[in-house]
Design an enzyme around this catalytic site. Structure first.
Site, mmCIF file in Angstrom:
data_model
loop_
_atom_site.group_PDB
_atom_site.id
_atom_site.type_symbol
_atom_site.label_atom_id
_atom_site.label_comp_id
_atom_site.label_asym_id
_atom_site.label_seq_id
_atom_site.Cartn_x
_atom_site.Cartn_y
_atom_site.Cartn_z
ATOM 1 N N SER A 1 0.808 -1.213 0.000
ATOM 2 C CA SER A 1 0.000 0.000 0.000
ATOM 3 C C SER A 1 0.848 1.274 0.000
ATOM 4 O O SER A 1 1.584 1.526 -0.945
ATOM 5 C CB SER A 1 -0.957 -0.036 1.195
ATOM 6 O OG SER A 1 -1.910 0.987 1.127
ATOM 7 N N ASP B 1 -2.612 6.500 -3.389
ATOM 8 C CA ASP B 1 -1.473 5.857 -2.747
ATOM 9 C C ASP B 1 -0.954 4.744 -3.662
ATOM 10 O O ASP B 1 -1.453 4.559 -4.771
ATOM 11 C CB ASP B 1 -1.834 5.324 -1.356
ATOM 12 C CG ASP B 1 -2.824 4.169 -1.398
ATOM 13 O OD1 ASP B 1 -3.520 4.009 -2.422
ATOM 14 O OD2 ASP B 1 -2.910 3.422 -0.410
ATOM 15 N N ASP C 1 -1.137 1.547 -3.956
ATOM 16 C CA ASP C 1 -1.963 0.469 -4.517
ATOM 17 C C ASP C 1 -3.361 0.924 -4.905
ATOM 18 O O ASP C 1 -4.204 0.114 -5.290
ATOM 19 C CB ASP C 1 -2.037 -0.713 -3.550
ATOM 20 C CG ASP C 1 -2.920 -0.452 -2.342
ATOM 21 O OD1 ASP C 1 -2.991 0.707 -1.894
ATOM 22 O OD2 ASP C 1 -3.523 -1.415 -1.834
ATOM 23 N N ASP D 1 -5.999 2.416 -3.251
ATOM 24 C CA ASP D 1 -7.236 2.329 -2.471
ATOM 25 C C ASP D 1 -7.432 3.523 -1.535
ATOM 26 O O ASP D 1 -8.398 3.569 -0.783
ATOM 27 C CB ASP D 1 -7.324 1.010 -1.692
ATOM 28 C CG ASP D 1 -6.204 0.830 -0.667
ATOM 29 O OD1 ASP D 1 -5.368 1.745 -0.529
ATOM 30 O OD2 ASP D 1 -6.162 -0.236 -0.024
#
Length: 451
Positions: free
Chosen positions: A108, A247, A249, A251
């Site tokens: 992430s 961000d 990834d 989400d």
């Protein structure tokens, strides 16, 4: 029953350090494959279960992808590879391609030398606890490779990005477009770099992209939702209408107005809620967390919109939404769930919901930002040597005294960190000087009790 490897968001750690090693991840793939082959799924005779694997742009993703592929194949599971794709895209594609599970290789918003493994169920939701427990139990058993004729195969999904772009666009009304808007996108050198620009461009916006040159090492480095300064500077420099930061990834989302002011998840959640409320389409209330700014709760109350708080973490926000049958919730970190659009938090889709509210309301992001002025929050971390009893008389007395001084214009929150030996003391309210003073007073009491 506690879990040995799985946290609230999969398994995560430093690359090369247990458990984020090729050997462990291969065994994890095998264990997950064995559990999945044991599930009652509707497969044609002789067909193998299939698992979709996506990843972000970290250099270690190549290594971990290969390890997962080997483990799954050894368990007799077919593998579908998407390459770099946002986490919510994997959730969607798992569902769309009728796979038995989806796996995301990502840490992430963490630096490039961290990585992790996240799972999605066949319906695009996070794996239930019983399946995670079953995978952990399988990890303790030795690997026994399937006979050669029963090994899984692997193939690449070449149109994964295009499928996801169309899915995101489908969540934006057909009768609306983004023509006339100049938008700066910060893709954090992460998984959205090759899909987000297409989504917003194809809906009519003029797009300027930054953070869209991943090299395997620069993910989240001074860019993205955790480092919004680059976006703030670019929006002002290009005289754009607004900016959107994702961000690594994809989400989490933050946004910046034309003046360079940052809007966090609480403010974006309010804009979406207000837009839905104005049309009579807000289903139930809004879910936040213990860290959600009190100003959001008060602003929703003025419209008689119910509000609930969950523990920190999108998993708990999702649980609260499902328990109340609500559709909208999120965290101030920018993780926003719109369950009428997607099964998981999706930064691109959340940004589109904000833009829809702006277009339909004829407002700019700066005008909407002014509708919700966040209360000052002061967070002080107190290091402890051992577990601390927060119900201690001295601590509770300090908290009650602070609440008296706040006089219902603020709140106090004490909680133990889930990852560090620290007590987090948070005070918020309308008077910044008072909030700072009270936070310091409570922290001092906590420190004395800890010592």
């Amino acid at each position: 029953m506690s879990k040995k490897y799985f946290g609230t968001d999969g398994i995560r750690g430093r690359v090369g350090e247990y458990p984020i090693t090729p050997e462990f991840v291969m065994r994890l793939g095998y264990a997950a494959g064995k559990v999945l082959t044991g599930l009652q799924v509707n497969l044609a005779k002789g067909a193998h279960p299939a698992v979709l694997i996506g990843k972000d742009t970290r250099i270690s993703g190549y290594m971990l992808e290969a390890a997962l592929e080997a483990g799954l194949s050894a368990a007799g599971v077919d593998v579908l590879l998407t390459g770099p794709m946002p986490t919510p895209a994997v959730a969607y594609l798992t569902r769309a391609l009728r796979a038995q599970a989806g796996i995301v290789i990502s840490a992430s918003h963490n630096p490039y030398d961290d990585n992790g493994i996240k799972f999605f169920s066949a319906d695009g939701a996070k794996l239930p606890d019983d399946i995670e427990h079953a995978i952990e139990a399988e990890l303790d058993k030795p690997m026994q490779v399937m006979a050669s004729a029963k090994l899984g195969k692997a193939r690449r999904i070449d149109d994964a990005a295009g499928r996801y772009v169309e899915f995101c666009k489908s969540t934006f009304p057909n009768h609306l477009d983004l023509r006339g808007l100049k938008i700066v996108l910060d893709c954090a050198h992460g998984a959205t770099y090759h899909v987000a620009p297409d989504v917003f461009h194809e809906l009519g916006a003029e797009i300027i992209s930054i953070g869209n040159q991943p090299d395997g090492l620069n993910i989240n480095e001074q860019v993205g939702s955790t480092h919004p300064q680059a976006l703030q500077k670019a929006v002002v420099q290009h005289q754009a209408d607004l900016g959107i930061a994702f961000d690594g990834d994809g989400d989490r989302v933050m946004m910046v107005d034309a003046e360079g002011h940052l809007l966090d998840g609480d403010q974006l959640l309010y804009i979406i809620a207000l837009g839905l409320y104005a049309k009579g389409k807000l289903k139930g209330g809004v879910a936040g967390t213990l860290m959600t700014n009190l100003a959001l709760e008060h602003a929703l109350q003025k419209h008689q919109i119910p509000f609930g708080r969950a523990k920190v973490g999108d998993r708990y926000v999702l649980e609260l939404l499902n328990s109340k049958n609500w559709k909208l919730g999120g965290e101030n970190s920018g993780h926003i769930l719109t369950l009428d659009k997607h099964t998981s938090g999706d930064a691109i889709i959340a940004a589109l919901q904000v833009l829809q509210a702006l277009v339909e309301g004829g407002k700019t992001l700066a005008q909407m930002r002014e509708k919700l002025v966040l209360y000052p929050q002061v967070l002080i971390n107190v290091t402890t040597k051992q577990k601390l009893d927060l119900t201690h008389d001295s601590i509770q007395s300090a908290v009650k005294q602070a609440e008296v001084e706040l006089n219902q214009t603020g709140r106090v929150l004490l909680r133990a960190s889930g990852t560090e030996p620290k007590i987090r003391v948070m005070v918020e309210g309308q008077d910044r000087a008072l909030v700072q003073k009270l936070a310091e007073q409570i922290a001092e009491v906590v420190k004395k009790v800890a010592d």
